[in-house]
Every structure is written in structure tokens, then in C-alpha cells.
Motif scaffolding. Sequence first.
Motif, short mmCIF file in Angstrom:
data_model
loop_
_atom_site.label_atom_id
_atom_site.label_comp_id
_atom_site.label_asym_id
_atom_site.label_seq_id
_atom_site.Cartn_x
_atom_site.Cartn_y
_atom_site.Cartn_z
N THR A 1 34.36 33.52 45.43
CA THR A 1 34.23 34.62 44.26
C THR A 1 35.32 34.62 43.74
O THR A 1 36.88 34.62 43.74
N MET A 2 34.24 34.64 42.26
CA MET A 2 35.15 35.36 41.24
C MET A 2 35.34 36.72 40.71
O MET A 2 34.56 37.66 40.98
N LEU A 3 36.70 36.91 41.99
CA LEU A 3 36.81 38.90 41.39
C LEU A 3 37.21 39.68 40.36
O LEU A 3 37.49 38.68 39.65
N PRO A 4 37.22 40.65 40.03
CA PRO A 4 37.20 41.13 39.09
C PRO A 4 38.78 40.74 38.12
O PRO A 4 38.24 40.54 36.95
N LEU A 5 39.77 40.20 38.60
CA LEU A 5 40.94 39.85 38.14
C LEU A 5 41.10 38.68 37.44
O LEU A 5 40.51 37.98 36.83
N GLY A 6 39.76 37.89 38.60
CA GLY A 6 39.67 36.43 38.54
C GLY A 6 38.45 36.19 36.89
O GLY A 6 38.38 35.37 36.56
#
Length: 421
Positions: A48-53
Motif C-alpha cells: 500500500t502507498m500510504l500518504p507519504l509514499g
Amino acid sequence: MVKERSSMRQSTLFLKTQREFPKDEAAVNAKLLIRGNFIHKLMAGVYTMLPLGFRVREKVIAIIRDEMDMLGAEMLMPALHPRATWDATGRWEGMQKVMYQFKDHGGRDVGLGPTHEEVIAEVAKQIISSYQDLPKAIYQIQTKFRDEERPKSGLLRGREFTMKDLYSFHADTASLEQYYERVKDAYHAVFKRMGLMAHLTEASGGDFSKYSHEFMVEADAGEDKVLLCRLCGFARNAEIAEEKKGKCTKCGEGMLENINGIEVGNIFKLGTRFSEPVGLVFKDKDGETHPVIMASYGIGVERLIGTIAETHHDDKGLMWPEAVAPFMVHLLRVGAEDDGLTKFADKVYDDLVKKGIEVLYDDRPGVSAGEKFADADLIGIPWRVVVSERTHASEKVEVKRRGENDAKLVTPSALAALVNA
Ligand code: ATP
Ligand code: MG
């Protein structure tokens, strides 16, 4: 409005850095990105791409798009493909090992695309029929699926990942060569803009040309072995090279060195390998029919993010190049909870936001200064700005670049110019 989402308060952000490095990850990029809460692992090779990623990914994509738009238009092809499309070139069976293949409820064979040569050739049949329709180029930024064996390199090798794939179509090899050189330049520009130096590397090329070209970033984590001459820049994938070491076969002066490389991009002259079986042909001036000459050009989006992480960090955490950093400034409010201090920090935040600077504002109550500093180092935003009782007393803020040891005291009004310079 882009602005509204461009800055954030850490207290409300979907973010919690991890105290320790994940135990089940060997790759440096995965360790740092998971601990910094850029990504979350669902299974091997799937993240998953979290907000920072997500923000880093958006910036990487924006740079790629910026350079690719000069080469062709963007579109989007599907991930789900029918077997017949792949049977046309024999790759339904040929790619069985990497392609996710299954039956739908109606018993039809379908698969998830590991690449799109077959699909694009089918689409192009509708667009190209005459020499007057050539040359043409089209690209997409799209999710690919590959059943990679034991992916253990974090973002460098995913089973589900985003690729920018560009395809070009030509009537003759002269047109292909000319366009191919333009793509090389654009690729170098893409990597340079995100702080990466990629060596243009000769690699096995298939039937149509002796070599394809891989763009290799030197890194310990690289899975490819590359022979490199640092004097003239010549590079060749060691897998295919006849020479193993010694004098550079190109300039004759430098010595060939063995380095590890991460393949961030690959450009490939396909010739008529796909157009012929699919029936993608054009009529020349004399009305004669020929298969269209094709080339394909890939860049791995998440692999780039992983590569930047591998090459831009220290023992405290990540160090993002500004062009792809999730935010430009990490503003930390530290010390006792105090109305005056909070108001001062809020104002520093608002002023930066108004000036169009992307700020992550660590306004979390009840988190120690030490923890906030450690998180800032881990996350690796280019500029750290600290507001504390001490700086507040002099109506100043403390600023330093990630990686620098000493902070400077400056007035809030001087801040924007400093970080924008
Ligand atoms: P590799 O040799 O590393 O497996 P490849 O030669 O199969 O890669 P291509 O088919 O040329 O890869 O894909 C184009 C680009 O897509 C690569 O240069 C790389 O940047 C990226 N890429 C390929 N496979 C993956 C993957 N499993 N995860 C992330 N990025 C990938
Ligand atoms: Mg490749």
C-alpha cells in the motif's frame, strides 16, 4: 485546488512511524520506507502507498509525465486481458511463468497484463494503416502484474507495480533510430530530475537489434551486474558481455569495473516482432503493405522510489531529493503545550502554506522533542524547521537541511526565501 492538499498537520495525517525496522524485510529500501510509514506491506511484492509514499509516487509520476508528454500522448490500457490477445504472439504460453492467468466464471481464460505490447498493437491497428499515419507514439502509466519469484527487494521488485510504458511506431528504421535517441535523452532527464544518475547500459536486444538499453543506477542493492568504464561512461550488462574485465572496449583507455546496478528503465527496439503476428501493417507510397516497426520503453515507478531510498539515506533515515520529497518543510513544534507557542507555530505554518510551500506540520501534542526529531530524520523531508520556547522567545525559528548538523536561527519571514532558494 492543489494547495489545500499540499500541506498537512501530522496530528491528522494517516501516519505513524514504526519504532523498529521490520524484521521480515532484508532490503534497505523496504526497511526505511516501512518504518517511515511510506508504505505498508500486504504480502511479498505487494504494498500500500500510504500518504507519504503516495506523495512521493505522485511527484515521481509528474516528472515522468512532464518528460514523456514531449514524446507522445498519454492514454490508459486495461490490466485485464483476454487470452486471444496473447495467443496472437504465442506469449500466453511463453509468459506463463510471470503472467497471472486464470479463468473467469464463464470459463474464459483471462490474465493480468505484465506488459502491453500485444494490447497496444491491437489498438494501433485502428489508428495506423498508411505511411501517412507514421510515426506515432503513445504512453501510459499503469499497473502491471508479474508473478515474480520470491520478491524480496521491497519496492525494487513488486508483483503489482506501476510502469510507465511508451510505444512507438515507425515506417522505417531511420525514423525509429531518430525517435529512440530522443527517448534516451528524455530518460536521462527523468532520472536526473529525481537525483539519480543512470548509466546507459547495453543489454541483450532480441532479434531486431544487437542491444537494448537499460538505465542502471549504481547501488549495492542492484540485482544486475554491470561492466562500467568510468572514463568514457561505457556500460554493458555483464550477463551478455564477452569482455569480463580489463581495458574498456570502447575508449581503450579506462578500465572496466564491475558494479551492481538497479535497472530503472529499459528501452527496446522490437522491430516487427509484435506487429507481424497481430497484423499491424501500413501501406507505403506505392501501395505496398509492410509490418509496422515498433519499439517499447519502460520505466518502473515504484522501483524508482525504492532506488531513491537505497541511494539517499543515512543511518538515521531517508534523505529525499527536493523534487520528489513528500513535503518541502517539516515544521516541528516542540516543548511544553503553550498557547503562545502554538499560535506562533501555527502562524509560521500558515505563512509557509500561503507562500505555496508544502509543509508537514508536526503539531502532535504529547510527543517528546526527541521523538519528533527522530521522526523527522527518519521521514527525511529536505528542510527541518523547529519552533520551541527558545526560538519563540526571540520570535525566530530554527532551520536546517536534512543531513546538516547545525541549525540556524532565522526570522519566520526569511524562511520561505531560504527553502525556495
Ligand atoms: P527485471 O530484469 O529487473 O526483472 P525487466 O527487464 O523484466 O526487469 P521490463 O520488462 O524491461 O523489466 O520493464 C520495464 C521497467 O519496469 C524496468 O526497467 C523496471 O524499471 C520496471 N520493472 C520491471 N519489473 C518490475 C517489478 N517486478 N517491480 C517493479 N518494477 C519493475
Ligand atoms: Mg528490462
